[in-house]
Design a protein around this motif. Structure first.
Motif, PDB file in Angstrom:
ATOM      1  N   MET A 295      51.426  30.258  21.949  1.00  0.00           N
ATOM      2  CA  MET A 295      51.141  30.843  23.261  1.00  0.00           C
ATOM      3  C   MET A 295      52.309  30.546  24.190  1.00  0.00           C
ATOM      4  O   MET A 295      53.166  29.716  23.899  1.00  0.00           O
ATOM      5  CB  MET A 295      49.874  30.214  23.855  1.00  0.00           C
ATOM      6  N   ALA A 296      52.318  31.189  25.352  1.00  0.00           N
ATOM      7  CA  ALA A 296      53.290  30.861  26.392  1.00  0.00           C
ATOM      8  C   ALA A 296      53.114  29.389  26.766  1.00  0.00           C
ATOM      9  O   ALA A 296      52.007  28.840  26.695  1.00  0.00           O
ATOM     10  CB  ALA A 296      53.060  31.747  27.607  1.00  0.00           C
TER      11      ALA A 296
ATOM     12  N   GLY B 211      53.021  27.926  29.577  1.00  0.00           N
ATOM     13  CA  GLY B 211      52.042  27.697  30.645  1.00  0.00           C
ATOM     14  C   GLY B 211      50.649  27.461  30.088  1.00  0.00           C
ATOM     15  O   GLY B 211      49.925  26.568  30.526  1.00  0.00           O
ATOM     16  N   ALA B 212      50.265  28.253  29.096  1.00  0.00           N
ATOM     17  CA  ALA B 212      48.943  28.102  28.476  1.00  0.00           C
ATOM     18  C   ALA B 212      48.867  26.848  27.608  1.00  0.00           C
ATOM     19  O   ALA B 212      47.784  26.294  27.407  1.00  0.00           O
ATOM     20  CB  ALA B 212      48.601  29.339  27.655  1.00  0.00           C
TER      21      ALA B 212
ATOM     22  N   CYS C  74      57.823  24.593  30.400  1.00  0.00           N
ATOM     23  CA  CYS C  74      57.302  25.467  31.461  1.00  0.00           C
ATOM     24  C   CYS C  74      58.349  25.655  32.544  1.00  0.00           C
ATOM     25  O   CYS C  74      58.546  26.771  33.046  1.00  0.00           O
ATOM     26  CB  CYS C  74      56.039  24.877  32.077  1.00  0.00           C
TER      27      CYS C  74
ATOM     28  N   ALA D 238      50.650  36.644  28.912  1.00  0.00           N
ATOM     29  CA  ALA D 238      49.323  36.016  28.901  1.00  0.00           C
ATOM     30  C   ALA D 238      48.471  36.565  27.767  1.00  0.00           C
ATOM     31  O   ALA D 238      48.645  37.702  27.341  1.00  0.00           O
ATOM     32  CB  ALA D 238      48.614  36.245  30.221  1.00  0.00           C
TER      33      ALA D 238
ATOM     34  N   SER E 248      51.270  35.502  35.348  1.00  0.00           N
ATOM     35  CA  SER E 248      49.884  35.696  34.944  1.00  0.00           C
ATOM     36  C   SER E 248      48.964  34.659  35.581  1.00  0.00           C
ATOM     37  O   SER E 248      49.286  33.467  35.576  1.00  0.00           O
ATOM     38  CB  SER E 248      49.830  35.590  33.421  1.00  0.00           C
TER      39      SER E 248
ATOM     40  N   ASN F 154      47.892  32.168  32.666  1.00  0.00           N
ATOM     41  CA  ASN F 154      48.854  31.106  32.356  1.00  0.00           C
ATOM     42  C   ASN F 154      48.998  30.126  33.513  1.00  0.00           C
ATOM     43  O   ASN F 154      49.069  28.918  33.309  1.00  0.00           O
ATOM     44  CB  ASN F 154      50.231  31.702  32.046  1.00  0.00           C
ATOM     45  N   ASN F 155      49.064  30.651  34.725  1.00  0.00           N
ATOM     46  CA  ASN F 155      49.332  29.783  35.867  1.00  0.00           C
ATOM     47  C   ASN F 155      48.136  28.942  36.277  1.00  0.00           C
ATOM     48  O   ASN F 155      48.309  27.850  36.804  1.00  0.00           O
ATOM     49  CB  ASN F 155      49.894  30.594  37.033  1.00  0.00           C
TER      50      ASN F 155
ATOM     51  N   TYR G 258      48.575  26.164  33.871  1.00  0.00           N
ATOM     52  CA  TYR G 258      49.766  25.410  34.286  1.00  0.00           C
ATOM     53  C   TYR G 258      49.440  24.523  35.492  1.00  0.00           C
ATOM     54  O   TYR G 258      49.796  23.338  35.506  1.00  0.00           O
ATOM     55  CB  TYR G 258      50.885  26.403  34.615  1.00  0.00           C
TER      56      TYR G 258
END
Length: 193
Positions: free
Chosen positions: A61-62, A64-65, A100, A115, A132, A135-136, A139
């Motif tokens: 995943m990104a 952030g996630a 991140c 996301a 997103s 994600n945020n 985060y």
């Protein structure tokens, strides 16, 4: 925990439920989950969303996630007070936050990234420049959880830095991703415009 498609997946099938597992008295299982994802992470892509049958990271995943790991670590610490596992895991948790930071939008302090990958984000024109809410929001929680863990370990200066980053991220999320006219949150905006 194994997914029905025959591969192993990360948080949505195991880390997402750590708080419930802790409330059920399964702190040892949560500890093993945290150790597993820390020890099996790719040095390039981080925590696996999908493993191959040979247990190699195929998809992530990104970043952030991936802060879900930090949230799970905080929940474990809050339930057990196990500073030992926290101290052992903080370098990895800090690495996730550092990754991140590589994708933080300088204007907003929010992370960019696709996301809900791999759930067909391209259908929503996601291209990796997305800010997103999904994600945020993770985060932001990761920043706050990391702040608390650094305070617990006596790292007051780092905790203060994280508190400032979290405050900026929250303010930007509310300004950029909440539509006051409709009363709804916006799923994603492009960092390009």
């Amino acid at each position: 925990m194994r997914a029905s498609q025959g591969y192993w997946v990360w948080g949505w099938d195991s880390m997402i439920h750590t708080e419930a597992l802790l409330l059920a008295g399964c702190s040892d299982l949560v500890k093993r989950i945290l150790e597993f994802y820390r020890n099996s992470a790719s040095p390039e892509f981080g925590i696996a969303h999908k493993f191959s049958p040979e247990m190699k990271v195929e998809m992530s995943m990104a970043f952030g996630a991936q802060c879900l790991y930090i949230i799970a670590l905080y929940n474990y610490w809050a339930a057990t007070g196990d500073n030992g596992l926290v101290a052992e895991s903080m370098p990895f948790a800090s690495w996730i936050l550092a990754k991140c930071q590589e994708s933080v939008d300088k204007k907003t302090g929010l992370v960019r990234g696709i996301a809900l990958f791999p759930d067909f984000p391209e259908y929503l024109d996601a291209d990796g420049n997305d800010i997103s809410l999904f994600n945020n929001s993770i985060y932001y929680q990761g920043l706050r959880a990391s702040q608390c863990l650094h305070e617990a370990l006596g790292n007051a200066a780092r905790a203060l830095e994280l508190a400032e980053q979290a405050g900026r991220a929250r303010k930007s999320m509310e300004e950029l991703l909440f539509d006051k006219q409709t009363g709804y949150w916006i799923d994603s905006v492009s960092s390009l415009d």
